[in-house]
Motif scaffolding. Sequence first.
Motif, PDB file in Angstrom:
ATOM      1  N   SER A  73     -14.667 -12.739  61.744  1.00 25.85           N
ATOM      2  CA  SER A  73     -13.602 -12.885  62.372  1.00 25.85           C
ATOM      3  C   SER A  73     -13.007 -12.579  63.403  1.00 25.85           C
ATOM      4  O   SER A  73     -13.895 -11.139  63.370  1.00 25.85           O
ATOM      5  CB  SER A  73     -12.698 -12.009  61.196  1.00 25.85           C
ATOM      6  OG  SER A  73     -11.349 -12.267  61.901  1.00 25.85           O
TER       7      SER A  73
ATOM      8  N   TRP B  35     -15.327  -8.093  53.228  1.00 23.78           N
ATOM      9  CA  TRP B  35     -14.505  -8.462  54.890  1.00 23.78           C
ATOM     10  C   TRP B  35     -15.423  -6.130  55.264  1.00 23.78           C
ATOM     11  O   TRP B  35     -14.540  -6.042  55.025  1.00 23.78           O
ATOM     12  CB  TRP B  35     -13.667  -8.779  55.777  1.00 23.78           C
ATOM     13  CG  TRP B  35     -13.658 -10.057  55.404  1.00 23.78           C
ATOM     14  CD1 TRP B  35     -12.596 -11.068  54.512  1.00 23.78           C
ATOM     15  CD2 TRP B  35     -14.369 -11.175  56.167  1.00 23.78           C
ATOM     16  NE1 TRP B  35     -12.877 -11.760  54.495  1.00 23.78           N
ATOM     17  CE2 TRP B  35     -13.230 -12.527  55.735  1.00 23.78           C
ATOM     18  CE3 TRP B  35     -14.681 -11.433  57.486  1.00 23.78           C
ATOM     19  CZ2 TRP B  35     -14.640 -14.005  56.337  1.00 23.78           C
ATOM     20  CZ3 TRP B  35     -14.628 -12.234  57.945  1.00 23.78           C
ATOM     21  CH2 TRP B  35     -14.312 -13.756  57.333  1.00 23.78           C
TER      22      TRP B  35
ATOM     23  N   GLU C  95     -12.658 -17.665  64.176  1.00 23.86           N
ATOM     24  CA  GLU C  95     -13.221 -17.722  62.933  1.00 23.86           C
ATOM     25  C   GLU C  95     -15.309 -18.373  63.342  1.00 23.86           C
ATOM     26  O   GLU C  95     -15.022 -19.466  63.881  1.00 23.86           O
ATOM     27  CB  GLU C  95     -12.971 -17.609  61.342  1.00 23.86           C
ATOM     28  CG  GLU C  95     -12.537 -16.659  60.835  1.00 23.86           C
ATOM     29  CD  GLU C  95     -12.167 -17.085  59.012  1.00 23.86           C
ATOM     30  OE1 GLU C  95     -11.518 -15.819  58.834  1.00 23.86           O
ATOM     31  OE2 GLU C  95     -12.715 -18.037  58.614  1.00 23.86           O
TER      32      GLU C  95
ATOM     33  N   SER D 237     -19.944 -15.021  58.183  1.00 26.07           N
ATOM     34  CA  SER D 237     -19.144 -15.097  58.630  1.00 26.07           C
ATOM     35  C   SER D 237     -18.490 -14.186  59.194  1.00 26.07           C
ATOM     36  O   SER D 237     -18.265 -13.331  58.879  1.00 26.07           O
ATOM     37  CB  SER D 237     -17.980 -16.301  57.473  1.00 26.07           C
ATOM     38  OG  SER D 237     -18.331 -17.098  57.427  1.00 26.07           O
TER      39      SER D 237
END
Length: 368
Positions: free
Chosen positions: A266, A285, A257, A264
């Motif tokens: 992933s 997400w 990550e 953020s």
Amino acid sequence: MSRPLRVGVVGAGKISEQYSASLARLPQLALTAVADLDAGRAEALASAHAGARALPLQQLLEDDDVDVVLNLTIPAAHAEVALAAIAAGKHVYGEKPLAATTAEGRAVLEAAAAAGVRVGCAPDTVLGTGVQTARAAVDAGLIGTPHAATATFVAPGHELWHPSPEFYYAPGGGPLLDMGPYYLTSLVHLLGPVARVTGLASAPRSFRSVATGPKAGLEFSVTTPSHVTGLLQHRDGALTTVVMSFDVWGSRAPRLEVHGPKGSLSVPDPNYFDGSVELCTGEQWTGLEPSAGYVGAGRGEGLADLSLALAAGVAHRASGEVALHVLDVMEQVLASAGAGGAPVEVASTCERPEPVAGLVDLTAGVTL
């Protein structure tokens, strides 16, 4: 390109099967020769490629039909074979790590520079759509300037599936040197080189037992750390936390990550070329469509990239300089752990490689 880059493979072990499949489908490459300590394995690999020949090592190195040596030997032999190839005027592309030690790796790059040949090195998984789509998101500012990352690889131990796992638990092995190159190379592409590290390590179990194959039940000693944690300070200021372990039965921690002030990312498992990249800028997400990288890629894509870069006179992406820096970072993490966690400066550095712009299918015979 006027013709494919002619490849001589040294080492026809298990990993050569994946490279063989790529060499057969990538028009930038042509396998012309194979050498292996086991002549039967060399013959088998050569027979899968029209016109390829099984040769003794020295004859392969001297062969005019070989432009680049694909070094798939065991890590302990990487530097020796690379130096011999360079002395014969060949380019070199090798499996990770670049060499058994940073000193050996530096000697390989110095010899190549003096000879005017190139050195490339795995992993090239970073050139696939997984890491490259994440790289495009970082470069587009979707999460702002990255300030932190986490990289996690955990497993209960390779002795559960590998018939001869002893080398994974001896000096030169361990989870960091085995799996770390995939994660650290990805971090260099995403965040740039590393300036300083701190590490701690342990070996919770002094002995392991082989679980499968003809050695099943054999107990052997653990003589290198099997659980490693590290903190990396990148030259641009971002901090990465690394956990590499053969001592964890299960984990829900993400593989990789990257975090910034706006969100953020992933990043999918860097041991593979593709996978889903997800972005979080709130509570949810969201998956990102693949936007960059070599599509449908397999091991050997970095060698094709080297071939294209040679023809265009530009730098190749899976470079020896990146591989040397990654090896240096890993060595210094272990050196810090051996010194009780004292911070260690990383002497080497490298340029952040150029991204793969857009989605590129190398099987279409593209040029740079």
